[in-house]
Design an enzyme around this catalytic site. Structure first.
Site, PDB file in Angstrom:
ATOM      1  N   HIS A   3     -43.636 -52.340 -52.252  1.00 30.49           N
ATOM      2  CA  HIS A   3     -45.074 -52.366 -52.505  1.00 30.49           C
ATOM      3  C   HIS A   3     -45.743 -53.399 -51.611  1.00 30.49           C
ATOM      4  O   HIS A   3     -45.100 -54.295 -51.064  1.00 30.49           O
ATOM      5  CB  HIS A   3     -45.358 -52.709 -53.981  1.00 30.49           C
ATOM      6  N   ARG A  39     -46.069 -67.436 -57.708  1.00 30.32           N
ATOM      7  CA  ARG A  39     -46.843 -66.828 -56.621  1.00 30.32           C
ATOM      8  C   ARG A  39     -48.301 -67.228 -56.695  1.00 30.32           C
ATOM      9  O   ARG A  39     -48.903 -67.245 -57.774  1.00 30.32           O
ATOM     10  CB  ARG A  39     -46.736 -65.301 -56.713  1.00 30.32           C
ATOM     11  N   HIS A  62     -42.987 -55.296 -49.491  1.00 33.33           N
ATOM     12  CA  HIS A  62     -41.806 -56.061 -49.870  1.00 33.33           C
ATOM     13  C   HIS A  62     -41.254 -55.517 -51.172  1.00 33.33           C
ATOM     14  O   HIS A  62     -41.928 -54.767 -51.885  1.00 33.33           O
ATOM     15  CB  HIS A  62     -42.148 -57.554 -50.020  1.00 33.33           C
ATOM     16  N   ASP A  82     -48.879 -56.112 -52.330  1.00 34.56           N
ATOM     17  CA  ASP A  82     -49.418 -56.653 -53.578  1.00 34.56           C
ATOM     18  C   ASP A  82     -50.825 -56.149 -53.898  1.00 34.56           C
ATOM     19  O   ASP A  82     -51.722 -56.199 -53.048  1.00 34.56           O
ATOM     20  CB  ASP A  82     -49.432 -58.189 -53.533  1.00 34.56           C
TER      21      ASP A  82
HETATM   22  O1  LIG Z   1     -39.476 -61.201 -57.027  1.00 35.01           O
HETATM   23  C1  LIG Z   1     -39.569 -60.947 -55.833  1.00 35.01           C
HETATM   24  O2  LIG Z   1     -38.652 -61.073 -55.040  1.00 35.01           O
HETATM   25  C2  LIG Z   1     -40.846 -60.390 -55.293  1.00 35.01           C
HETATM   26  C3  LIG Z   1     -41.929 -60.515 -56.283  1.00 35.01           C
HETATM   27  C4  LIG Z   1     -43.167 -59.900 -55.774  1.00 35.01           C
HETATM   28  O3  LIG Z   1     -43.263 -58.731 -55.549  1.00 35.01           O
HETATM   29  C5  LIG Z   1     -44.311 -60.779 -55.507  1.00 35.01           C
HETATM   30  O4  LIG Z   1     -44.198 -61.987 -55.696  1.00 35.01           O
HETATM   31  O5  LIG Z   1     -45.348 -60.276 -55.097  1.00 35.01           O
HETATM   32 FE   LIG Z   2     -45.154 -58.280 -54.758  1.00 35.67          FE
END
Ligand SMILES: O=C(O)CCC(=O)C(=O)O
Ligand SMILES: [Fe+2]
Length: 297
Positions: A100, A271, A256, A102
């Site tokens: 995806h 995040r 990602h 974000d």
């Molecule tokens: O947990 C992860 O490795 C990625 C998480 C994720 O998609 C994000 O932080 O936007």
């Molecule tokens: Fe993400």
């Protein structure tokens, strides 16, 4: 601690087409403007940049650094005003382990995300990023031409409703309450022109519901074909986290996904995201919100 100066900063590629490690930078809200510019330049050149050993970071310092890159924004469906630090925890399970970009279910989705590793399993739990600009570049010219004219509906409802409450139904329920409390739908161009680099990038990923004007089946086949280029290993980089690591990605030129191979181990990252701009396609048409409908005034 000493401030980062430009001659101390090194940027080293870690894969052929995406990803670089930046050394000589101690991330904080006090970072020198020239160092911030170096980080930004590295981000645009390499799409995802990694920093090791940022153990001094707290949520506050992470947020202060985030402000140097732009305006922090909270997750649109998390109803906690003023909370800009989103915990990504193994408790929720599953959500990030599909490809995806974000928050693409809103028009001006984040231009960058900053992820800090806090509690990492002894093995497993990597994250993989893909370069959506090189994915576009490698398409056959005829397919580029087709993709240039496509528009796609992105929605959070579709994505989260499609998840299966495999391990922990209660956690899954809480997850839905938090992340799908409001249904968003946005129509984006499938090929987005990057506002800084001018590159053409494929804007797809896990929130895509369907292509406008195509049957469900044709839509699925076409999206799978394009998405297959995004996730080709040549366009990706995989990062094995250590606590204190930070990854920053250009959310306008990447997808990602988390790798869910760490069993029941605890995995926590925090995040922050930087407010983005409304995408524009190669024909100059911008993205538009479908749901919730924009206010009339
Ligand atoms: O947990 C992860 O490795 C990625 C998480 C994720 O998609 C994000 O932080 O936007
Ligand atoms: Fe993400």
């Amino acid at each position: 601690m000493t401030a980062s100066t430009l001659d101390q900063i090194t940027v080293t590629k870690v894969a052929g087409r995406i990803g670089a490690v930046v050394e000589g930078v101690r991330l904080s809200g006090d970072l020198d403007p020239s160092a911030v510019q170096a980080v930004r330049d590295a981000l645009h050149a390499h799409k995802v940049v990694f920093f090791r050993g940022q153990d001094h970071l707290t949520d506050e310092i992470q947020l202060a650094f985030t402000r140097l890159l732009g305006t922090p924004i909270g997750h649109p469906t998390v109803n906690t005003e003023g909370q800009y630090v989103l915990p990504i925890t193994s408790e929720y399970g599953g959500a990030a382990d599909q490809w995806h970009t974000d928050v693409t279910f809103v028009p001006a989705y984040p231009l960058a995300s900053i992820l800090r590793a806090i509690d990492i399993p002894s093995h497993g739990g990597d994250t993989v990023w893909a370069n959506t600009a090189t994915a576009y570049d490698e398409l056959s010219p005829a397919l580029q031409e087709l993709a240039n004219g496509l528009r796609a509906i992105h929605t959070n409802a579709y994505d989260y409703a499609g998840l299966s409450p495999d391990k922990d139904p209660e956690a899954f329920k809480r997850y839905l309450e938090v992340f799908a409390s409001t249904v968003y739908e946005t129509e984006h161009p499938v090929v987005r022109v990057h506002p800084v680099t001018g590159e053409r990038t494929l804007l797809l990923g896990g929130f895509v519901q369907r292509l406008v004007g195509y049957s469900r089946e044709d839509s699925r086949l076409l999206v799978d074909l394009l998405q297959g280029h995004v996730t080709r290993l040549e366009n990706t980089v995989r990062w094995s986290w250590r606590e204190g690591d930070v990854a920053i990605w250009d959310n306008r030129a990447t997808q990602h996904r988390a790798v869910s191979d760490f069993g029941g181990a605890r995995r926590v990252l925090h995040r922050t995201t930087v407010d983005g701009d409304v995408p524009v396609g190669v024909d100059g048409r911008a993205s538009v919100a479908v749901k919730p409908r924009p206010a009339d005034n």
